[in-house]
Design an enzyme around this catalytic site. Structure first.
Site, mmCIF file in Angstrom:
data_model
loop_
_atom_site.group_PDB
_atom_site.id
_atom_site.type_symbol
_atom_site.label_atom_id
_atom_site.label_comp_id
_atom_site.label_asym_id
_atom_site.label_seq_id
_atom_site.Cartn_x
_atom_site.Cartn_y
_atom_site.Cartn_z
ATOM 1 N N LYS A 55 0.842 -1.197 0.000
ATOM 2 C CA LYS A 55 0.000 0.000 0.000
ATOM 3 C C LYS A 55 0.884 1.256 0.000
ATOM 4 O O LYS A 55 0.650 2.195 -0.766
ATOM 5 C CB LYS A 55 -0.921 0.008 1.232
ATOM 6 N N GLN A 99 -3.964 -1.112 9.893
ATOM 7 C CA GLN A 99 -4.100 -2.459 9.359
ATOM 8 C C GLN A 99 -4.701 -3.405 10.395
ATOM 9 O O GLN A 99 -4.273 -3.433 11.554
ATOM 10 C CB GLN A 99 -2.725 -2.971 8.884
ATOM 11 N N ASP A 122 -10.516 3.517 4.736
ATOM 12 C CA ASP A 122 -10.983 2.126 4.735
ATOM 13 C C ASP A 122 -12.515 2.046 4.690
ATOM 14 O O ASP A 122 -13.063 0.978 4.398
ATOM 15 C CB ASP A 122 -10.521 1.413 6.022
HETATM 16 N N1 GUN Z 1 -7.096 -6.260 6.844
HETATM 17 C C1 GUN Z 1 -7.586 -6.987 5.807
HETATM 18 N N2 GUN Z 1 -8.122 -6.182 4.874
HETATM 19 C C2 GUN Z 1 -7.978 -4.923 5.323
HETATM 20 C C3 GUN Z 1 -8.328 -3.649 4.790
HETATM 21 O O1 GUN Z 1 -8.901 -3.506 3.715
HETATM 22 N N3 GUN Z 1 -7.977 -2.579 5.564
HETATM 23 C C4 GUN Z 1 -7.376 -2.707 6.774
HETATM 24 N N4 GUN Z 1 -7.104 -1.599 7.463
HETATM 25 N N5 GUN Z 1 -7.037 -3.878 7.288
HETATM 26 C C5 GUN Z 1 -7.335 -4.966 6.570
#
Ligand code: GUN
Length: 294
Positions: A55, A99, A122
């Protein structure tokens, strides 16, 4: 019947990332704003570390500002809340991503609730969940947003289609269903307790599999000609001893012989999630500054 068209999520995501980079450059040039994303990783889960690194790399490649934060696995909830408060108050940061999953001493809901909804790229904050459910403008979770883009690119209008979403997670299943409903589909959310899941899936013109179980959806669960979106990323033993491979929630070889179009794993939905995160960050930066999204 001809084999399914393979939906190339990687190619679509590459084009979207290029468009987002152009948007970011315009916002910078016209308004002096560099869209910025803070990604927070707590602990050292190897899969999460890879996701967060990818990311951050994509953010930098799009010409945006990346603010990485790595905290030890022993971090307390109060310490993480203090960091979130600092990021909320920082005008250079337009998007905040913590995350998930988080270490067990931290209540993830309290962290999600602490992120400023305007910076919640998110789309997990209850305010954004509520906005999506009630058809208002907000920030939409990245994976379902990417799935919608692939579906609209494949099918044009989704109006009137029977859509079945297998899986009811807050990250994918529920927001996916809300987006399909907003696009005038007739939506069913199926899950592990659904009676006769294969029969429910066979009704679908659009089948979205987001259960996290390797190859659970079989070829004979699919209506001939249906569009199949596979959100699963499951690591399973490979052909050679000691090797592993990635598979989706759909038995791809079987499904390909029946479906009209299908996303592969890898190279389908996965790359779209990151591209949508970049798009959400530019959108958030523009809204926070009261300027139009280019
Ligand atoms: N863990 C698994 N998928 C995601 C996501 O799309 N965003 C975040 N912050 N954590 C995750």
């Amino acid at each position: 019947m001809a084999e399914a068209r393979i939906i190339d999520g990687k190619a679509f995501a590459d084009r979207l990332r290029a468009r987002v980079a152009e948007r970011a450059a315009k916002v910078k040039q016209q308004h002096g704003i560099t869209p910025g994303l803070a990604a927070v990783l707590v602990g050292d889960d190897p899969a999460s570390a890879v996701y967060v690194r990818n990311k951050e790399k994509a953010v930098a490649e799009a010409g945006m500002a990346s603010f990485p934060h790595r905290l030890p696995a022993t971090t307390s909830e109060a310490e993480l809340l203090a960091l979130v408060a600092k990021l909320n108050a920082d005008p250079a940061i337009h998007g905040i991503l913590v995350q998930l999953p988080l270490p067990k001493q931290i209540n993830a809901e309290r962290i999600v609730d602490a992120v400023d909804p305007a910076k919640d790229v998110d789309g997990f904050h209850p305010v954004n969940v509520g906005r999506l459910a009630s058809g208002r403008e907000g920030l939409v979770p990245c994976t379902p947003l990417g799935c919608m883009m692939l579906l609209e690119d494949t099918l044009g209008t989704l109006e009137g289609k029977d859509a079945v979403v297998v899986g009811r997670s807050n990250i994918v299943g529920k927001p996916m269903a809300a987006l399909l409903l907003a696009a005038n589909c007739t939506v069913t959310i199926a899950h592990s307790r659904t009676t006769d899941l294969p029969a429910v899936c066979r009704r679908a013109d659009i089948l979205v599999a987001a259960v996290g179980r390797a190859e659970m959806v079989r070829g004979d669960w699919i209506q001939p000609g249906a569009t199949v979106i596979d959100v699963g990323i499951n690591r399973v033993p490979g052909a050679e001893p000691g090797k592993t491979k990635l598979v989706g929630d759909v038995a791809f070889a079987e499904a390909k012989a029946v479906a009209g179009a299908i996303t592969p794993v890898p190279g389908g939905v996965g790359p779209m999630t990151i591209a949508c995160l970049l798009a959400n960050t530019v959108t958030a930066a523009c809204r926070q500054n009261g300027v139009a999204v280019p």
